[in-house]
Design an enzyme around this catalytic site. Structure first.
Site, mmCIF file in Angstrom:
data_model
loop_
_atom_site.group_PDB
_atom_site.id
_atom_site.type_symbol
_atom_site.label_atom_id
_atom_site.label_comp_id
_atom_site.label_asym_id
_atom_site.label_seq_id
_atom_site.Cartn_x
_atom_site.Cartn_y
_atom_site.Cartn_z
ATOM 1 N N TYR A 139 0.657 -1.090 -0.038
ATOM 2 C CA TYR A 139 0.088 -0.141 -0.043
ATOM 3 C C TYR A 139 0.901 1.248 0.041
ATOM 4 O O TYR A 139 1.441 1.589 1.241
ATOM 5 C CB TYR A 139 -0.830 0.103 1.094
ATOM 6 C CG TYR A 139 -2.042 -0.897 1.297
ATOM 7 C CD1 TYR A 139 -2.473 -1.768 0.182
ATOM 8 C CD2 TYR A 139 -2.615 -1.270 2.463
ATOM 9 C CE1 TYR A 139 -3.330 -2.751 0.003
ATOM 10 C CE2 TYR A 139 -3.681 -2.366 2.447
ATOM 11 C CZ TYR A 139 -3.908 -2.864 1.334
ATOM 12 O OH TYR A 139 -5.090 -3.877 1.260
ATOM 13 N N SER A 152 -14.027 -5.524 2.008
ATOM 14 C CA SER A 152 -14.955 -5.032 1.135
ATOM 15 C C SER A 152 -16.441 -5.115 1.406
ATOM 16 O O SER A 152 -17.329 -5.469 0.354
ATOM 17 C CB SER A 152 -14.681 -5.200 -0.356
ATOM 18 O OG SER A 152 -13.561 -4.313 -0.705
ATOM 19 N N ARG A 207 -16.962 -1.510 -1.754
ATOM 20 C CA ARG A 207 -15.927 -0.266 -2.243
ATOM 21 C C ARG A 207 -16.958 0.921 -2.083
ATOM 22 O O ARG A 207 -16.615 1.845 -2.867
ATOM 23 C CB ARG A 207 -15.434 -0.447 -3.529
ATOM 24 C CG ARG A 207 -14.224 -1.753 -3.620
ATOM 25 C CD ARG A 207 -13.758 -1.926 -4.828
ATOM 26 N NE ARG A 207 -12.916 -2.951 -4.677
ATOM 27 C CZ ARG A 207 -13.010 -4.357 -4.582
ATOM 28 N NH1 ARG A 207 -14.399 -4.679 -4.594
ATOM 29 N NH2 ARG A 207 -12.367 -5.275 -4.495
ATOM 30 N N GLY A 208 -17.638 0.973 -1.078
ATOM 31 C CA GLY A 208 -18.492 2.199 -0.778
ATOM 32 C C GLY A 208 -19.973 2.281 -1.435
ATOM 33 O O GLY A 208 -20.571 2.867 -1.166
ATOM 34 N N PHE A 209 -20.121 1.273 -2.301
ATOM 35 C CA PHE A 209 -21.501 1.351 -3.126
ATOM 36 C C PHE A 209 -22.407 1.187 -2.131
ATOM 37 O O PHE A 209 -23.485 1.653 -2.291
ATOM 38 C CB PHE A 209 -21.278 0.306 -4.219
ATOM 39 C CG PHE A 209 -22.089 0.886 -5.533
ATOM 40 C CD1 PHE A 209 -23.083 1.675 -5.470
ATOM 41 C CD2 PHE A 209 -21.782 0.504 -6.888
ATOM 42 C CE1 PHE A 209 -23.902 2.054 -6.510
ATOM 43 C CE2 PHE A 209 -22.440 1.142 -7.795
ATOM 44 C CZ PHE A 209 -23.739 1.677 -7.881
ATOM 45 N N SER A 230 -22.846 1.724 0.856
ATOM 46 C CA SER A 230 -23.236 3.066 1.794
ATOM 47 C C SER A 230 -24.270 3.771 1.465
ATOM 48 O O SER A 230 -24.838 4.377 2.206
ATOM 49 C CB SER A 230 -21.687 3.822 1.829
ATOM 50 O OG SER A 230 -21.496 4.597 0.856
#
Length: 329
Positions: A55, A206, A210-212, A214
């Site tokens: 990362y 995940s 990946r945030g979808f 939310s």
């Protein structure tokens, strides 16, 4: 809330913190805010911190070392290794090649220890299965590191059921890290039954896709990062998936929680051997995510969720095609 990581593993927080986004994976990072977020996670008793040496070329590990200074005993550090990440020709992040050769692992762990400023890593995991190295050789090298006290537990990531069995025959595997959410349920056929049989914990990454899930993403223009290259966020797939998220949002409102909390609670409800590591770089979302452990889903709730999002309903693959061959090896 704590759960045991595998039959004979340690107790860790059922909801951990995925730290990848703090190093630029989803837009610019903010080191100060990220460190404060990690510190707040530990204050709340959520000790599982997930990182990788790739990362941003070690930046993430160095960030964690600053956040846990003076409180190493409060943190359970999970480190992935062995994946080369570089900018792709279209601006996306390119994964590969993978290196899980024993010599590489023995060298990589030393650099991680230096960046983390610690003398041991709690859970050490090859980030992908190396197709050119027998899994028995990879696990054998990690077993030697356990004997030396450099790492405490061995993990796998994105491994197929047969590979998990081969690995576990060499040395106990404490955890499998793999994507698992309302949108990514392919592990339910073979992988999940295998880890349950072998007494291996499952670290679900995940959980919010990946945030979808939310509910915060309303239009393709809301995305300014690597997600624009992922099939589920593109074209007709985006709008079909958005319809599903809206139904989840409505159900969450009826439960008095957020869509994120409902999605995380669903993952935790799939089994006591599962922990999850939603990622964030902001305290606000950290506290929202951690409160998911207070969301109780009844049998009726789970049935309602299943009716909205049965396995396989999501439109689009998890990753661009060029990344898919690194999964389920």
């Amino acid at each position: 809330m704590n759960r045991r990581l595998g039959t004979n593993g340690p107790l860790v927080s059922a909801i951990g913190l995925g730290c990848m986004g703090m190093s630029g994976a989803y837009g610019p990072g903010d080191d100060k805010a990220s460190i404060a977020t990690i510190e707040r996670a530990l204050e709340l008793g959520h000790n599982f911190l997930d990182t990788a040496d790739y990362y941003r070329m070690g930046h993430n590990e160095e960030l964690i070392s600053r956040a846990i200074k003076g409180k190493r005993d409060k943190a359970f550090i999970s480190v992935k290794t062995g994946v080369l990440v570089a900018p792709g020709p279209d601006g996306s992040m390119s994964i590969g090649p993978v290196n899980a050769h024993p010599d590489y692992l023995r060298n990589a762990v030393l650099y991680s220890l230096q960046r983390l400023k610690t003398d041991y890593i709690d859970l050490y995991t090859p980030g992908r299965v190396d197709p050119h190295v027998p899994i028995e050789d990879t696990i054998g090298a990690l077993a030697d590191l356990v004997q030396k006290g450099v790492i405490r537990y061995i993990g796998l990531s994105e491994a197929a059921a047969a590979t998990i069995r081969k690995a576990a025959a060499v040395h106990p595997i404490t955890a499998l890290q793999i994507e698992y959410s309302l949108w990514s349920r392919d592990i339910e056929a073979e992988v999940l039954p295998t880890v349950r049989e072998l007494g291996i914990g499952l670290v679900a990454y995940s959980p919010l896709s990946r945030g979808f899930l939310s509910g915060e993403i309303k239009a393709p223009g809301d995305l300014k990062d690597n997600r624009v290259h992922m099939p589920r966020f593109q074209g007709d797939n985006f709008y079909k998936n958005l319809e599903l998220v809206e139904k989840i949002r409505m159900l969450a409102a009826e439960k008095g929680c957020t869509p994120s909390q409902l999605a995380i609670a669903w993952v935790l409800a799939q089994g006591e051997e599962i922990i999850t590591i939603p990622g964030t770089k902001r305290i606000k979302y950290l506290e929202e995510n951690m409160a998911s452990e207070n969301v109780q889903l009844s049998r009726e709730d789970l049935q309602s969720i299943e009716s909205i999002m049965p396995a396989g309903i999501v439109s689009g693959a998890r990753y661009p095609e060029r990344f898919m061959d690194a999964l389920n090896r």
